[in-house]
Design an enzyme around this catalytic site. Structure first.
Site, mmCIF file in Angstrom:
data_model
loop_
_atom_site.group_PDB
_atom_site.id
_atom_site.type_symbol
_atom_site.label_atom_id
_atom_site.label_comp_id
_atom_site.label_asym_id
_atom_site.label_seq_id
_atom_site.Cartn_x
_atom_site.Cartn_y
_atom_site.Cartn_z
ATOM 1 N N ARG A 56 0.831 -1.209 0.000
ATOM 2 C CA ARG A 56 0.000 0.000 0.000
ATOM 3 C C ARG A 56 0.860 1.251 0.000
ATOM 4 O O ARG A 56 1.786 1.363 0.791
ATOM 5 C CB ARG A 56 -0.922 -0.019 1.232
ATOM 6 C CG ARG A 56 -1.822 -1.240 1.209
ATOM 7 C CD ARG A 56 -2.857 -1.242 2.292
ATOM 8 N NE ARG A 56 -3.652 -2.455 2.181
ATOM 9 C CZ ARG A 56 -4.670 -2.773 2.967
ATOM 10 N NH1 ARG A 56 -5.029 -1.947 3.940
ATOM 11 N NH2 ARG A 56 -5.335 -3.893 2.792
ATOM 12 N N ARG A 58 1.249 1.557 10.465
ATOM 13 C CA ARG A 58 0.901 1.854 9.069
ATOM 14 C C ARG A 58 2.161 1.756 8.230
ATOM 15 O O ARG A 58 3.055 2.608 8.312
ATOM 16 C CB ARG A 58 0.288 3.257 8.966
ATOM 17 C CG ARG A 58 -0.308 3.577 7.599
ATOM 18 C CD ARG A 58 -0.961 4.946 7.556
ATOM 19 N NE ARG A 58 -2.078 5.047 8.474
ATOM 20 C CZ ARG A 58 -3.319 4.632 8.191
ATOM 21 N NH1 ARG A 58 -3.577 4.103 7.020
ATOM 22 N NH2 ARG A 58 -4.279 4.744 9.083
ATOM 23 N N GLU A 71 -7.948 -0.709 14.651
ATOM 24 C CA GLU A 71 -8.409 -1.678 13.659
ATOM 25 C C GLU A 71 -7.338 -2.701 13.293
ATOM 26 O O GLU A 71 -6.218 -2.357 12.933
ATOM 27 C CB GLU A 71 -8.821 -0.915 12.389
ATOM 28 C CG GLU A 71 -9.296 -1.826 11.294
ATOM 29 C CD GLU A 71 -9.523 -1.089 9.969
ATOM 30 O OE1 GLU A 71 -9.843 0.112 10.013
ATOM 31 O OE2 GLU A 71 -9.369 -1.731 8.912
ATOM 32 N N SER A 73 -11.208 -6.286 9.162
ATOM 33 C CA SER A 73 -12.298 -5.589 8.523
ATOM 34 C C SER A 73 -13.123 -6.593 7.724
ATOM 35 O O SER A 73 -12.643 -7.154 6.752
ATOM 36 C CB SER A 73 -11.703 -4.529 7.600
ATOM 37 O OG SER A 73 -12.605 -3.509 7.415
ATOM 38 N N ARG A 83 1.042 -5.808 11.954
ATOM 39 C CA ARG A 83 0.218 -4.940 12.795
ATOM 40 C C ARG A 83 -0.204 -5.681 14.073
ATOM 41 O O ARG A 83 -0.196 -5.112 15.157
ATOM 42 C CB ARG A 83 -1.015 -4.444 12.042
ATOM 43 C CG ARG A 83 -1.828 -3.479 12.900
ATOM 44 C CD ARG A 83 -3.013 -2.881 12.161
ATOM 45 N NE ARG A 83 -2.631 -1.761 11.295
ATOM 46 C CZ ARG A 83 -3.513 -0.942 10.715
ATOM 47 N NH1 ARG A 83 -4.812 -1.128 10.904
ATOM 48 N NH2 ARG A 83 -3.099 0.043 9.956
#
Length: 425
Positions: free
Chosen positions: A258, A273, A347, A350, A389
Site C-alpha cells: 500500500r 501503518r 483496527e 475488517s 500490525r
RNA sequence: GGAGCAGUGGCCGAGCGGCUGAAGGCGACGGUCUUGAAAACCGUUGUACCGAAAGGUACCGGGGGUUCGAAUCCCUCCUGCUCCGCCA
C-alpha cells in the site's frame, strides 16, 4: 456496480446512499444519460433491422432494384454513423457514472461521518494492567533485537522495516496459525498472484478510486495488490459457477502493498501503518440472498474472533458507520485490538459485505437451480490476521517485567515449542 | 525476445463470404416405455439488451477494418501449444 433498473426505479434510495456514504454522484445526471442512451440504442437497433432486411434481399433483386437498395443503404449508414457518434459520447459517460454509484448501506448500519462514529457492538477480553513501566512495541522490538525499522527505512524508505530472528519467526507463526485455523474450518487455501490486471482491480471495486493507494507496474500494466481480497474474490471472475459449488470459501496468505498516499504524517510511529505487510485473508462467494450474505458475514467475523480469542488479545467489534464504508460495502464489522502504546482499540480486521456489487462488476454468476436464471453471486471478505500490525498488541501485551516476551501458547507449536523471547545477553 | 500453429455453444467438434445463433456428437432436462432403473425413441437445452407480446438487435478470444452482407477475408492485441534463444 448497481443494477441500472434499481436506480431507475428508486433514484432517491441512491441519492440517500450517496449522502450517507459521502460519495458525490450525479444520480439525476446518470438517469438523463441513461434515457438518452436508451433512445439512441433503440434507433441503432431499428437501423440495424432495416439494414439486415435490405442486405438479405439484395441477391434476389434486379439490377435497378439493387441500385435503389444500395442507395437506401448508404442513407441508413449515414444515420447509423450519426447515432454511433452519439453513442460514443454517451456510453463512456454512462459507464463512468455507473462505476461511481455506491451500494446503499444496510438499515442497521449507523449513520455517521467517519470512524469516530462507528458503534461498538461488544468488547471481549480483559485489558491487562502492568505493575511495571511497559514498553511499546518499537522499544521492545529493538531491545529484543527482533524489529529493525532503521535499516528498513535505509533500504526501502519510510514505512519499511525488517523483522529478525524470533521476530520474523513470530510473524510467520501468527500467519501460519491463522491459516491453519481457517483452512481447518473448510476454507480452501490458495496461493495467489499478487500482480493483478486492471480488470481484477475494477471488478473488486478498487478501481476507479484507489489508484493512488496502489503500486503499479506501468511497464506491464499490472497492479501490486493491497490485499489478497483481489485475487480471491476475482478468482472466478466472468464465470457461471455451478450452484452446488456455492458457497465458495477461500483463504490466502499474501504480502500486501500500500502506498499510503494521503496518509503522510499519520501513524508514522512503529509498525502500525506500513507499505508492505503479510495478511491471511478469507473470502466467501455465496448465492444471491441477503440471508446467505448475513450468515456468512457472521461466519467470517467469527473466524477472525476465534483467532483473536486464541491469541488471548482483548478486542472489540464495531459496526462501521455509513461515512466509513467503502463504495461497494453494504455493511462492515471491524475488529479493533487493544494497543497499549496507542491507548485505544485500533483496527486489525475488517469484515465486509458487498451483496452483488463486486460480482456484478466482475460478471460472476451462478445458475439458479429452480428458475435456471443466471444470478450474480454475493461476495464477502475479512481479514483473518494481518502481521506485523497484530504484533503490536502481541508484543505490548505479552511483555514481562524483565524485558522478555512470553510467546502466546497457540503460537508455540509454530516456534519449535519456544515459550519466551529473551533479550540477547 | 524470435519463428510457427491454434482459440467456435456446458464439453468435443464441423463450418471458411448471404439460407449459420451456428451441423454432428456428448452431457443435462422433460416425456414415452418399465414394478423401478438402464436401453431405445420423441422433444427441450447459450448470454445480454429492446418489446405487453409477436418479434427485433448484438455476441463464434478482445478491438479495429474490407464488404450491400463476415464465425468465415485483412490488421492488431490477448491467451494457449510447439521449436529456438535467454534465465532460473
Amino acid at each position: 456496480m448497481i443494477d441500472i433498473k434499481q436506480i431507475r426505479d428508486n433514484p432517491e434510495q441512491f441519492k440517500d446512499a450517496c449522502s450517507a456514504k459521502h460519495f458525490n454522484v450525479d444520480i439525476d445526471g446518470l438517469l438523463a444519460v441513461d434515457a438518452e442512451l436508451k433512445t439512441v440504442k433503440q434507433q441503432l437497433q431499428d437501423i440495424s433491422t432495416d439494414k439486415n432486411r435490405l442486405g438479405r434481399s439484395i441477391p434476389k433483386l434486379s439490377p435497378e432494384e439493387k441500385q435503389s437498395a444500395l442507395s437506401q443503404l448508404s442513407e441508413l449508414k449515414q444515420r447509423e454513423a450519426e447515432y454511433n457518434e452519439q453513442l460514443g459520447q454517451l456510453q463512456p459517460q454512462f459507464d463512468e457514472l455507473m462505476q461511481q454509484v455506491p451500494q446503499p448501506a444496510d438499515d442497521d448500519v449507523p449513520l455517521g461521518k467517519d470512524d469516530t462514529e462507528n458503534i461498538e457492538i461488544r468488547k471481549e477480553g480483559e485489558i491487562p494492567r502492568f505493575d511495571f513501566e511497559p514498553k511499546d512495541h518499537v522499544q521492545l522490538g529493538l531491545a529484543l533485537g527482533i524489529i529493525d525499522i532503521e535499516r528498513g527505512v535505509k533500504l526501502a524508505g519510510t514505512r519499511n522495516y525488517f523483522l529478525k530472528g524470533d521476530g520474523a519467526l513470530l510473524h510467520w507463526a501468527v500467519l501460519r496459525f491463522a491459516m491453519d485455523l481457517v483452512a481447518g474450518r473448510g476454507y480452501v487455501p490458495l496461493s495467489v498472484p499478487l500482480l493483478m490486471k486492471d480488470e481484477a482491480m475494477r471488478g473488486t471495486g478498487y478501481y476507479p478510486g484507489s489508484e493512488d493507494q496502489t503500486y503499479r507496474m506501468e511497464k506491464d500494466q499490472l497492479n501490486l495488490v493491497g490485499t489478497a481480497e483481489v485475487p480471491l474474490t476475482a478468482y472466478r471472475m466472468g464465470e457461471i459457477v455451478d450452484a452446488d459449488e456455492l458457497p465458495l470459501k477461500y483463504v490466502a496468505l499474501s504480502s500486501c502493498f500500500r502506498r499510503e498516499a494521503g496518509a503522510a504524517g499519520k501513524d508514522t510511529y512503529g509498525l502500525y501503518r506500513i507499505h508492505q505487510f503479510d495478511k491471511v485473508e478469507q473470502v466467501v462467494v455465496c448465492a444471491n440472498s441477503a440471508e446467505e450474505s448475513r450468515k456468512y458475514h457472521e461466519e467470517i467475523l467469527a473466524n477472525a474472533e476465534a483467532v483473536m480469542r486464541d491469541l488471548g488479545l482483548p478486542y472489540r467489534v464495531v459496526n462501521v458507520c455509513t461515512g466509513d464504508l467503502g463504495r461497494g460495502q453494504a455493511k462492515k464489522f471491524d475488529i479493533e485490538a487493544w494497543m497499549p502504546s496507542r491507548g485505544k482499540y485500533c483496527e486489525t480486521h475488517s469484515a465486509s459485505k458487498f451483496y452483488e456489487f463486486q460480482a456484478r462488476r466482475m460478471n460472476l454468476r451462478y445458475k439458479e437451480p429452480g428458475t435456471k436464471r443466471n444470478l450474480f453471486c454475493h461476495t464477502l471478505n475479512n481479514t483473518v490476521i494481518a502481521s506485523p500490525r497484530i504484533l503490536i498488541p502481541i508484543l505490548e501485551l505479552y511483555q514481562n517485567a524483565d524485558g522478555s516476551l512470553t510467546i502466546p501458547e497457540v503460537l508455540r507449536p509454530y516456534m519449535n515449542g519456544k515459550q519466551k523471547i529473551t533479550q540477547p545477553s
